[in-house]
Design a protein around this motif. Structure first.
Motif, PDB file in Angstrom:
ATOM      1  N   VAL B  31       0.995  -1.321   0.052  1.00 34.57           N
ATOM      2  CA  VAL B  31      -0.045  -0.058   0.160  1.00 34.57           C
ATOM      3  C   VAL B  31       0.906   1.091   0.082  1.00 34.57           C
ATOM      4  CG1 VAL B  31      -1.713   1.325   1.279  1.00 34.57           C
ATOM      5  CG2 VAL B  31      -1.859  -1.200   1.165  1.00 34.57           C
ATOM      6  N   GLY B  32       2.024   1.227   0.662  1.00 35.80           N
ATOM      7  CA  GLY B  32       2.960   2.384   0.756  1.00 35.80           C
ATOM      8  C   GLY B  32       3.579   2.469  -0.725  1.00 35.80           C
ATOM      9  N   PHE B  33       3.889   1.471  -1.590  1.00 40.27           N
ATOM     10  CA  PHE B  33       4.264   1.354  -2.953  1.00 40.27           C
ATOM     11  C   PHE B  33       2.936   2.102  -3.539  1.00 40.27           C
ATOM     12  CE2 PHE B  33       7.725  -1.402  -4.161  1.00 40.27           C
ATOM     13  CZ  PHE B  33       8.156  -1.668  -3.192  1.00 40.27           C
ATOM     14  N   ALA B  34       1.997   1.837  -3.562  1.00 41.04           N
ATOM     15  CA  ALA B  34       0.687   2.594  -4.304  1.00 41.04           C
ATOM     16  C   ALA B  34       0.667   4.026  -3.997  1.00 41.04           C
ATOM     17  CB  ALA B  34      -0.569   1.871  -4.066  1.00 41.04           C
ATOM     18  N   PHE B  35       0.855   4.194  -2.581  1.00 39.91           N
ATOM     19  CA  PHE B  35       0.588   5.792  -2.129  1.00 39.91           C
ATOM     20  C   PHE B  35       1.758   6.424  -2.755  1.00 39.91           C
ATOM     21  CE2 PHE B  35       2.334   8.969   0.610  1.00 39.91           C
ATOM     22  CZ  PHE B  35       1.077   9.689   0.794  1.00 39.91           C
ATOM     23  N   LEU B  36       3.016   6.141  -3.050  1.00 39.63           N
ATOM     24  CA  LEU B  36       4.253   6.615  -3.496  1.00 39.63           C
ATOM     25  C   LEU B  36       3.974   6.785  -4.974  1.00 39.63           C
ATOM     26  CD1 LEU B  36       7.558   6.574  -1.755  1.00 39.63           C
ATOM     27  CD2 LEU B  36       6.123   8.584  -2.063  1.00 39.63           C
ATOM     28  N   ALA B  37       3.401   5.978  -5.453  1.00 43.49           N
ATOM     29  CA  ALA B  37       3.249   5.946  -7.112  1.00 43.49           C
ATOM     30  C   ALA B  37       2.215   6.884  -7.341  1.00 43.49           C
ATOM     31  CB  ALA B  37       2.706   4.444  -7.378  1.00 43.49           C
ATOM     32  N   CYS B  38       1.081   6.810  -6.406  1.00 46.18           N
ATOM     33  CA  CYS B  38       0.003   7.880  -7.123  1.00 46.18           C
ATOM     34  C   CYS B  38       0.447   9.301  -6.710  1.00 46.18           C
ATOM     35  CB  CYS B  38      -1.330   7.794  -6.180  1.00 46.18           C
ATOM     36  SG  CYS B  38      -1.898   5.866  -6.877  1.00 46.18           S
ATOM     37  N   LEU B  39       1.234   9.522  -5.746  1.00 50.17           N
ATOM     38  CA  LEU B  39       1.675  10.944  -5.388  1.00 50.17           C
ATOM     39  C   LEU B  39       2.569  11.444  -6.464  1.00 50.17           C
ATOM     40  CD1 LEU B  39       2.074  12.829  -3.283  1.00 50.17           C
ATOM     41  CD2 LEU B  39       3.891  12.071  -2.308  1.00 50.17           C
ATOM     42  N   THR B  40       3.522  10.334  -6.812  1.00 54.17           N
ATOM     43  CA  THR B  40       4.410  10.800  -7.890  1.00 54.17           C
ATOM     44  C   THR B  40       4.024  11.079  -9.160  1.00 54.17           C
ATOM     45  OG1 THR B  40       6.263   9.485  -6.709  1.00 54.17           O
ATOM     46  CG2 THR B  40       6.933  10.142  -8.670  1.00 54.17           C
ATOM     47  N   GLY B  41       2.943  10.091  -9.447  1.00 54.10           N
ATOM     48  CA  GLY B  41       2.426  10.217 -10.864  1.00 54.10           C
ATOM     49  C   GLY B  41       1.508  11.149 -11.058  1.00 54.10           C
ATOM     50  N   MET B  42       0.653  11.500 -10.158  1.00 55.24           N
ATOM     51  CA  MET B  42      -0.422  12.532 -10.181  1.00 55.24           C
ATOM     52  C   MET B  42      -0.178  13.814  -9.697  1.00 55.24           C
ATOM     53  SD  MET B  42      -2.956   9.660 -10.951  1.00 55.24           S
ATOM     54  CE  MET B  42      -2.720   8.945  -9.378  1.00 55.24           C
ATOM     55  N   GLY B  43       1.052  14.000  -8.828  1.00 50.63           N
ATOM     56  CA  GLY B  43       0.963  15.232  -7.884  1.00 50.63           C
ATOM     57  C   GLY B  43       0.998  16.433  -8.888  1.00 50.63           C
ATOM     58  N   GLY B  44       2.200  16.293 -10.130  1.00 49.07           N
ATOM     59  CA  GLY B  44       2.394  17.560 -10.960  1.00 49.07           C
ATOM     60  C   GLY B  44       0.952  18.065 -11.453  1.00 49.07           C
ATOM     61  N   GLY B  45       0.354  16.895 -12.408  1.00 46.71           N
ATOM     62  CA  GLY B  45      -0.745  17.240 -13.062  1.00 46.71           C
ATOM     63  C   GLY B  45      -1.900  17.709 -12.189  1.00 46.71           C
ATOM     64  N   SER B  46      -2.035  17.502 -10.718  1.00 43.10           N
ATOM     65  CA  SER B  46      -2.951  18.082  -9.956  1.00 43.10           C
ATOM     66  C   SER B  46      -2.813  19.315  -9.810  1.00 43.10           C
ATOM     67  CB  SER B  46      -2.855  17.129  -8.763  1.00 43.10           C
ATOM     68  OG  SER B  46      -3.180  15.690  -8.829  1.00 43.10           O
ATOM     69  N   LEU B  47      -1.416  19.710  -9.307  1.00 43.75           N
ATOM     70  CA  LEU B  47      -1.264  21.006  -9.027  1.00 43.75           C
ATOM     71  C   LEU B  47      -1.587  21.824 -10.504  1.00 43.75           C
ATOM     72  CD1 LEU B  47      -0.276  23.454  -7.307  1.00 43.75           C
ATOM     73  CD2 LEU B  47       1.943  22.594  -7.694  1.00 43.75           C
ATOM     74  N   ARG B  48      -1.074  21.416 -11.670  1.00 44.06           N
ATOM     75  CA  ARG B  48      -1.422  22.152 -12.673  1.00 44.06           C
ATOM     76  C   ARG B  48      -2.854  22.433 -12.819  1.00 44.06           C
ATOM     77  NH1 ARG B  48      -1.040  17.904 -17.032  1.00 44.06           N
ATOM     78  NH2 ARG B  48      -3.012  17.563 -16.286  1.00 44.06           N
ATOM     79  N   ASP B  49      -3.813  21.388 -12.714  1.00 41.28           N
ATOM     80  CA  ASP B  49      -5.274  21.675 -12.775  1.00 41.28           C
ATOM     81  C   ASP B  49      -5.949  22.639 -11.886  1.00 41.28           C
ATOM     82  OD1 ASP B  49      -5.003  19.832 -15.051  1.00 41.28           O
ATOM     83  OD2 ASP B  49      -5.874  18.184 -13.801  1.00 41.28           O
ATOM     84  N   ILE B  50      -5.346  22.465 -10.473  1.00 39.59           N
ATOM     85  CA  ILE B  50      -5.693  23.218  -9.272  1.00 39.59           C
ATOM     86  C   ILE B  50      -5.516  24.807  -9.881  1.00 39.59           C
ATOM     87  CG2 ILE B  50      -5.195  23.973  -7.051  1.00 39.59           C
ATOM     88  CD1 ILE B  50      -4.702  21.197  -6.181  1.00 39.59           C
ATOM     89  N   LEU B  51      -4.189  24.973 -10.445  1.00 38.17           N
ATOM     90  CA  LEU B  51      -3.760  26.411 -10.553  1.00 38.17           C
ATOM     91  C   LEU B  51      -4.567  26.990 -11.864  1.00 38.17           C
ATOM     92  CD1 LEU B  51       0.134  26.112 -10.155  1.00 38.17           C
ATOM     93  CD2 LEU B  51      -1.414  27.157  -8.768  1.00 38.17           C
ATOM     94  N   LEU B  52      -4.761  26.068 -12.875  1.00 39.61           N
ATOM     95  CA  LEU B  52      -5.456  26.494 -13.942  1.00 39.61           C
ATOM     96  C   LEU B  52      -7.126  26.262 -13.900  1.00 39.61           C
ATOM     97  CD1 LEU B  52      -3.568  25.025 -16.889  1.00 39.61           C
ATOM     98  CD2 LEU B  52      -3.412  27.489 -16.261  1.00 39.61           C
ATOM     99  N   ASP B  53      -7.422  26.175 -12.776  1.00 37.16           N
ATOM    100  CA  ASP B  53      -8.872  25.886 -12.425  1.00 37.16           C
ATOM    101  C   ASP B  53      -9.646  24.962 -13.359  1.00 37.16           C
ATOM    102  OD1 ASP B  53     -10.954  26.278 -10.683  1.00 37.16           O
ATOM    103  OD2 ASP B  53     -11.614  28.339 -11.112  1.00 37.16           O
ATOM    104  N   ARG B  54      -9.102  23.928 -13.665  1.00 35.94           N
ATOM    105  CA  ARG B  54      -9.555  22.909 -14.469  1.00 35.94           C
ATOM    106  C   ARG B  54      -9.961  21.837 -13.527  1.00 35.94           C
ATOM    107  NH1 ARG B  54      -7.346  20.983 -19.291  1.00 35.94           N
ATOM    108  NH2 ARG B  54      -6.885  19.204 -18.388  1.00 35.94           N
TER     109      ARG B  54
END
Lengths: 208, 208, 208
Positions: B31-54
């Motif tokens: 589960v720790g593997f999945a957590f770090l994988a999701c954080l790394t995989g989705m962190g950058g795109g999430s911030l992009r979408d938050i900032l662009l209000d998408r």
């Protein structure tokens, strides 16, 4: 002319200088300087805008990015002329904190937020950029170092602006008093060692 | 078919593999593997979408979560067969960075953002996932290590896409050139030690 | 009365206590206590609300800020009476985690999100506040320490709520079962050393 963009420009510029100074301590290249300058300069205001669901200020007006990058380039070429980077960093950070707290609290107040939210928005705008700078560059965050009074200064400045706004004082004098409160407390902490009583008693079985 | 989701899927998958590799270095459970994988995989795109209000891309399409988790499970069972986890991690990260920079910059460009915002969105999408991975797992962030040219690669890739988009080049060739620019520079830094001049001069009284 | 605010109040209060306990370990002043209490108490729910594009819960209702600050003040004056701060911190954190996971998953479920998003929102609401507390205060994040089963507890609780909600179980029993699942697993990890198999095999040439 609106006061908020002025404060935001000043806070971004000065925080960007501190980010670039940390980059010089980490011996980064010029793009690393620009990265840390932008993170420090725009981190707090970005979180404020995200939380208040406003357009992100540097997306609405990308000149902020150029200003922060220019600050980074300046430091890259001139930092070696400083006598003490650490002292310069501390004082610039104190100035940026004071201005950013005023910018954040003023925006929340003019947005019609209740007093506790105004205070917190001032603190977030003031503290988060420097916090991100320190966490990313693996330094002990300035705001957690003992005897810095850091968060207290942000709190006092933001509270004074929130109270002044509540009783109807105009934006300009309220912002000036907020900056002054925050900066004077911070200067007292740096020069005179002003501090609040810290938590002392430790249990004997602090088993970790 | 739209190019952006393709790039997002590729970037999420490869970044998720790097997050899971870091989890294997930290000896986490699955589960720790999945957590770090999701954080790394989705962190950058999430911030992009938050900032662009998408809408956040993985909330709009939760298949991303399943892809990142599958990558984590794969690494959990197969990482011991790698000859050098560190080298694999470095090269996968370089590939993910290149793709994510293109995805972020392309979205901002098609959103009609001005050039500096397009560049920064490419850099954020590319760098933030790996940065979160490194900060959370207490490693020195790859993007601050000397001689990695990390942020510079992201910047160059994003800038090339922004310029190509401005002069009217189509999305597919612009994205390919962006990926190539970013990856070639990064590969040069890893294999050949390419770097920009770093900040050198230190004041004598660097009192901290 | 709606269940979600109740859960949010409980999670904020208990997480705020843990943030203040960490502040006592760091020997901060009272404003530092309030800062870490608010960050820990409100961090996870804030990210959940940002991602789901809902109004931030503590901006819509600033009483949360007052509750978290009151928790901080209480700890500032009473923490020295604890026999073991570390053990108190661990158990309070387990309770807060369980409640926050339920709050996050329930909000996403009632928002009509698909199952994987419900699970992730529960995990984010539960884990991010404590993660921010640990990263900011330079501790190894509790959720990455081996043998804590931390993320797994959050995952199991959130998954149970998501499944119960899907098959039509009401909010109250679903939330109770979610809390119980998460807390019992966490208690088993703390008291009995329950754990999942961790990743073991290391390649010989782990050259870093």
């Amino acid at each position: 002319m609106n006061l908020v963009p002025l404060l935001d420009y000043a806070a971004v510029t000065v925080f960007a200088l501190t980010g670039a100074l940390v980059a010089s301590r980490e011996q980064l290249d010029i793009v690393g300087f620009a990265f840390l300058a932008c993170l420090t300069g725009m981190g707090g205001g970005s979180l404020r805008d995200i939380l208040l669901d406003r357009p992100i200020f540097w997306i609405a007006d990308p000149v902020y990015l150029i200003v922060a990058t220019a600050a980074a380039v300046t430091v890259f070429f001139l930092a070696h002329r400083l006598e003490s980077r650490w002292e310069t960093l501390t004082w610039l950070d104190a100035a940026a904190l004071s201005i950013a707290v005023a910018a954040g609290a003023l925006i929340a107040a003019e947005d019609g937020q209740p007093l506790p939210v105004v205070v917190v928005m001032g603190m977030i705008t003031g503290c988060v950029g420097g916090l991100a700078r320190d966490v990313v560059s693996n330094e002990v965050p300035l705001l957690l170092r003992p005897g810095q009074l850091y968060v207290t200064c942000a709190f006092s400045g933001a509270l004074s602006l929130a109270l002044l706004h509540t009783v109807g004082v105009g934006a300009v004098p309220a912002a000036i008093l907020c900056c002054a409160t925050c900066f004077i407390l911070r200067a007292g902490a740096i020069k005179r060692g002003w501090e609040l009583p810290i938590y002392k008693p430790r249990p004997k079985s602090d088993d970790h």
